[in-house]
Motif scaffolding. Structure first.
Motif, PDB file in Angstrom:
ATOM      1  N   ARG A   1       0.817  -1.207   0.000  1.00 41.88           N
ATOM      2  CA  ARG A   1       0.000   0.000   0.000  1.00 41.88           C
ATOM      3  C   ARG A   1       0.856   1.264   0.000  1.00 41.88           C
ATOM      4  NH1 ARG A   1      -3.851   1.288   5.155  1.00 41.88           N
ATOM      5  NH2 ARG A   1      -5.473   2.258   3.933  1.00 41.88           N
TER       6      ARG A   1
ATOM      7  N   LEU B   1      -2.660  -3.375  -2.801  1.00 40.52           N
ATOM      8  CA  LEU B   1      -1.895  -2.532  -3.738  1.00 40.52           C
ATOM      9  C   LEU B   1      -2.439  -1.111  -3.768  1.00 40.52           C
ATOM     10  CD1 LEU B   1      -1.740  -5.100  -6.684  1.00 40.52           C
ATOM     11  CD2 LEU B   1       0.034  -4.585  -5.023  1.00 40.52           C
ATOM     12  N   GLU B   2      -3.135  -0.761  -2.727  1.00 45.53           N
ATOM     13  CA  GLU B   2      -3.765   0.558  -2.692  1.00 45.53           C
ATOM     14  C   GLU B   2      -2.781   1.680  -3.045  1.00 45.53           C
ATOM     15  OE1 GLU B   2      -7.123   2.024   0.386  1.00 45.53           O
ATOM     16  OE2 GLU B   2      -5.548   0.723   1.111  1.00 45.53           O
TER      17      GLU B   2
ATOM     18  N   LEU C   1       0.418  -6.869 -13.542  1.00 44.81           N
ATOM     19  CA  LEU C   1      -0.095  -7.751 -12.510  1.00 44.81           C
ATOM     20  C   LEU C   1      -0.298  -9.105 -13.173  1.00 44.81           C
ATOM     21  CD1 LEU C   1      -0.916  -7.117  -9.533  1.00 44.81           C
ATOM     22  CD2 LEU C   1      -3.247  -7.341 -10.315  1.00 44.81           C
TER      23      LEU C   1
ATOM     24  N   LEU D   1      -8.212  -8.502  -2.789  1.00 43.70           N
ATOM     25  CA  LEU D   1      -7.313  -7.719  -3.637  1.00 43.70           C
ATOM     26  C   LEU D   1      -7.751  -6.271  -3.463  1.00 43.70           C
ATOM     27  CD1 LEU D   1      -5.231  -7.272  -5.868  1.00 43.70           C
ATOM     28  CD2 LEU D   1      -7.029  -7.703  -7.532  1.00 43.70           C
TER      29      LEU D   1
ATOM     30  N   CYS E   1      -7.190  -2.557  -4.525  1.00 45.21           N
ATOM     31  CA  CYS E   1      -6.470  -1.870  -5.594  1.00 45.21           C
ATOM     32  C   CYS E   1      -7.020  -0.465  -5.829  1.00 45.21           C
ATOM     33  CB  CYS E   1      -6.498  -2.699  -6.863  1.00 45.21           C
ATOM     34  SG  CYS E   1      -8.121  -3.300  -7.256  1.00 45.21           S
TER      35      CYS E   1
ATOM     36  N   CYS F   1      -5.211   2.609  -8.073  1.00 45.97           N
ATOM     37  CA  CYS F   1      -4.253   2.093  -9.056  1.00 45.97           C
ATOM     38  C   CYS F   1      -4.768   2.379 -10.464  1.00 45.97           C
ATOM     39  CB  CYS F   1      -4.093   0.582  -8.915  1.00 45.97           C
ATOM     40  SG  CYS F   1      -3.299   0.096  -7.399  1.00 45.97           S
TER      41      CYS F   1
ATOM     42  N   PHE G   1      -5.431  -3.937 -14.263  1.00 42.92           N
ATOM     43  CA  PHE G   1      -6.212  -4.962 -13.573  1.00 42.92           C
ATOM     44  C   PHE G   1      -7.183  -5.692 -14.484  1.00 42.92           C
ATOM     45  CE2 PHE G   1      -4.832  -2.213 -10.210  1.00 42.92           C
ATOM     46  CZ  PHE G   1      -4.357  -3.146  -9.312  1.00 42.92           C
TER      47      PHE G   1
ATOM     48  N   THR H   1     -13.008  -8.726  -5.068  1.00 43.38           N
ATOM     49  CA  THR H   1     -12.520  -7.873  -6.136  1.00 43.38           C
ATOM     50  C   THR H   1     -13.593  -6.891  -6.563  1.00 43.38           C
ATOM     51  OG1 THR H   1     -13.117  -9.619  -7.652  1.00 43.38           O
ATOM     52  CG2 THR H   1     -10.803  -9.447  -7.051  1.00 43.38           C
TER      53      THR H   1
ATOM     54  N   GLY I   1     -12.227  -3.475  -5.787  1.00 45.53           N
ATOM     55  CA  GLY I   1     -11.567  -3.111  -7.039  1.00 45.53           C
ATOM     56  C   GLY I   1     -12.006  -1.768  -7.565  1.00 45.53           C
TER      57      GLY I   1
ATOM     58  N   TYR J   1     -10.804   1.296  -8.829  1.00 44.80           N
ATOM     59  CA  TYR J   1      -9.491   1.783  -9.244  1.00 44.80           C
ATOM     60  C   TYR J   1      -9.357   3.292  -9.122  1.00 44.80           C
ATOM     61  CZ  TYR J   1     -10.993  -2.195 -11.977  1.00 44.80           C
ATOM     62  OH  TYR J   1     -11.546  -3.353 -12.363  1.00 44.80           O
TER      63      TYR J   1
END
Ligand SMILES: Nc1ncnc2c1ncn2[C@@H]1O[C@H](COP(=O)(O)OP(=O)(O)O)[C@@H](O)[C@H]1O
Ligand SMILES: [Mg+2]
Length: 589
Positions: free
Chosen positions: A483, A506-507, A515, A525, A527, A530, A535, A555, A559, A561
């Protein structure tokens, strides 16, 4: 009205405590004579003599008769770690039932207390005070508070009370011989009387407790279920301490522990008192201890208690634990098994006195801006600590990088680690957790390392991190947090082979460009923040492969993004039964 209440239901609240009624009545009577003004009472006596208990029972019983009340526990310990200003805030917040007051400094705090509380009838307990400035800044005079207020101060130091000018200094009465025996038997036999044949032995043992409840409780718990021979040898040990120093007598309980429980006791005393039980168990298990059983054993022996899910230990027992460690080498911290004070760690680092005795270093509070340039040039500092199993430190800067770290480390948590990589020879087969948040790490090491037991890596907010290591050698990795590594471009493709990886955070890895397309087993996950494009393939394949599993849920929810969507989505982020915070801590660990 209070007096009526006192006599009618007095024993209901005190029934778990022995011989406490008379002390309560004495305190109350004294207060009654003063209550038209305001009254300060000091409770003074040795550690373990029942001061806190008396103050606590009194507080529980009477606080509702005051307009506001606050019980500030462990003032001594608290003010070693934090500023008095925080205690002032706590005091005001408790009494006024408001959120933390905005106090600029302790002088301002004093004025705030006077101004806000001078019309209120309050009950304040300041427990375990050891310095005058604590009193001066929290309850300088009874005149700070409204009429009828009562301030109770517990301390081991009578001079402090004399100096502060309290109205009365009260010494808890040692328990009388009947009560002493009763309290001891409740622990040693789980009933109020000794087992047959044990009366004389019990009386002999009890005599060494000097009427102090703490000693009675730990002796009793120590002897529970032991044979008569053990009782006799315990008595022999007690006899060696003619002065009946409580430290020596308490240590008998410690000496009777198995080795692993001793280690756990010392770790808790030196590092973990007041910390969340589950977290400590996890750390201790990481160190290879049977922590759940160990903690239960220590509780059975009355060496440890659990309050609000935190580990607690009487301050005297904690002191005994620290003293046992200090006695490993009176003059040289580098020859002790545990270091918990920043000054001791820096002594060891600067004077190069580290030795293989050091097993664990856990600094007890975050470091400030203290400057320690000298160690910055010395990169071998950790080389002699070859048995170090636990390292939890922060703000220790070793400018030229480290050459060595113990290969016995099981948990490495170095907040703000200031070198660009870990020592190349570092290869701890035992390592379970590697945490280097807010570090200057650019990469962990070159090539592949085999760390069979490694379960967690957290490099969060390491702004210089550009690439991750090859993951092939960490088959057990479960959690990876990157992160806020905003310059991380690449995640090694070997991540795709981590079959146990369940949490990947993966923030805000804004620079990330790739990936792996398949990550079996991933449950979370994260993210947010990102680039969306990278993704696409992962998420699509994840969706595709795990249509009905938690992964899809994860996700889908996590997820998000795009930053701009963040606020909008954050409200709906919690999983059923989980709050965002749970998820956060899970992901960041
Ligand atoms: N009257 C009592 N009856 C039973 N247990 C007591 C009594 N007074 C104290 N204890 C127990 O003895 C231990 C030490 O008491 P504590 O009040 O913490 O001592 P101090 O604050 O003087 O160090 C605690 O475990 C407490 O529960
Ligand atoms: Mg106390």
């Amino acid at each position: 009205m209070i007096s009526q209440h006192l006599s009618s239901s007095f024993t209901s609240i005190t029934c778990n405590f022995i011989g406490i009624d008379s002390s309560m009545k004495e305190l109350f009577t004294f207060y009654s004579n003063f209550k038209d003004n305001g009254c300060m009472i000091g409770i003074c006596g040795m550690g373990g003599s029942g001061k806190t208990t008396l103050a606590r029972v009194f507080y529980e019983k009477f606080h509702s008769y005051f307009e506001g009340s606050s019980f500030i526990a462990n003032v001594r310990e608290y003010s070693e770690k934090f500023d008095l200003l925080q205690l002032q805030q706590l005091l005001l917040a408790n009494i006024l039932e408001e959120k933390d007051a905005d106090i600029r400094n302790v002088y301002h705090g004093v004025n705030m207390i006077k101004k806000r509380l001078c019309q209120k009838k309050v009950l304040i307990v300041l427990d375990d005070v050891n310095k005058l400035d604590q009193l001066e800044n929290l309850a300088g005079e009874h005149g700070w508070f409204g009429l009828g207020s009562l301030i109770i101060i517990t301390t081991r130091d009578k001079h402090l009370l004399d100096h502060h000018g309290v109205h009365k200094i009260y010494k808890p009465n040692p328990l009388n011989s009947d009560d002493t025996l009763k309290l001891f038997c409740l622990k040693a036999f789980k009933k109020e009387q000794p087992n047959e044949g044990y009366m004389q032995l019990s009386q002999d043992v009890v005599c060494y407790a000097n009427g102090y409840p703490l000693a009675l409780i730990t002796f009793g718990s120590f002897l529970l279920g032991r044979t008569m021979d053990t009782w006799k040898s315990a008595l022999d040990i007690f006899k060696k301490f003619p002065k009946k120093e409580i430290f020596d007598t308490l240590k008998v309980s410690y000496d009777g522990l198995e080795d692993m429980w001793k280690e756990i006791f010392l770790d808790v005393a030196c590092f973990f008192r007041g910390k969340m039980k589950d977290q400590v168990i996890e750390i201790l298990e990481t160190c290879g201890f049977d922590a759940k059983i160990g903690i239960q054993v220590l509780m059975d022996k009355s060496l440890l208690t659990i309050e609000n899910d935190t580990l607690q230990m009487h301050d005297l027992l904690q002191e005994m634990g620290k003293e046992i460690v200090r006695q490993e080498s009176r003059e040289e911290p580098g020859k002790r098994s545990r270091l918990w004070l920043r000054k001791d760690l820096f002594h060891v680092l600067m004077n190069k006195t580290a030795s293989k005795t050091i097993q664990a270093i856990v600094l007890d509070r975050p470091g400030g801006d203290e400057a320690y340039q000298h160690i910055e040039s010395y990169s071998e500092v950790f080389s002699k600590m070859c048995n170090l199993r636990l390292l939890i430190i922060d703000n220790v800067h070793i400018l030229k990088g480290l050459n060595h770290l113990s290969n016995k480390l099981r948990l490495l948590d170095w907040h703000g680690y200031s070198s660009k990589c870990l020592p190349s020879r570092f290869q701890s087969k035992e390592l379970v957790e590697l945490k280097l948040q807010f570090s200057k790490i650019e990469y962990l090491w070159r090539g592949v390392k085999y760390l069979d037991k490694l379960k967690l890596i957290n490099l969060g907010h390491s702004l210089n991190l550009i690439r991750t290591p090859d993951f092939t050698g960490f088959p057990r990795l479960e959690t990876l947090c990157l992160r806020g590594c905003i310059n991380l471009v690449e995640i090694d493709r070997s991540i795709g082979g981590l079959s146990k990886l369940t949490v990947l955070n993966l923030e805000f890895c804004r620079s990330l460009t790739n990936l792996p397309s398949s990550m079996d087993g991933l449950s979370f996950l994260i993210c947010r923040g990102c680039e969306k494009e990278i993704f696409k393939s992962t998420l699509d394949s994840v969706h595709h492969e795990f249509e009905n599993s938690a992964v899809v849920k994860a996700t889908k929810i996590m997820g998000t993004y795009d930053d701009s969507n963040m606020a909008e989505h954050s409200a709906s982020w919690s999983f059923p039964g989980e709050t965002e915070r749970d998820l956060d801590s899970l992901a960041v660990a």
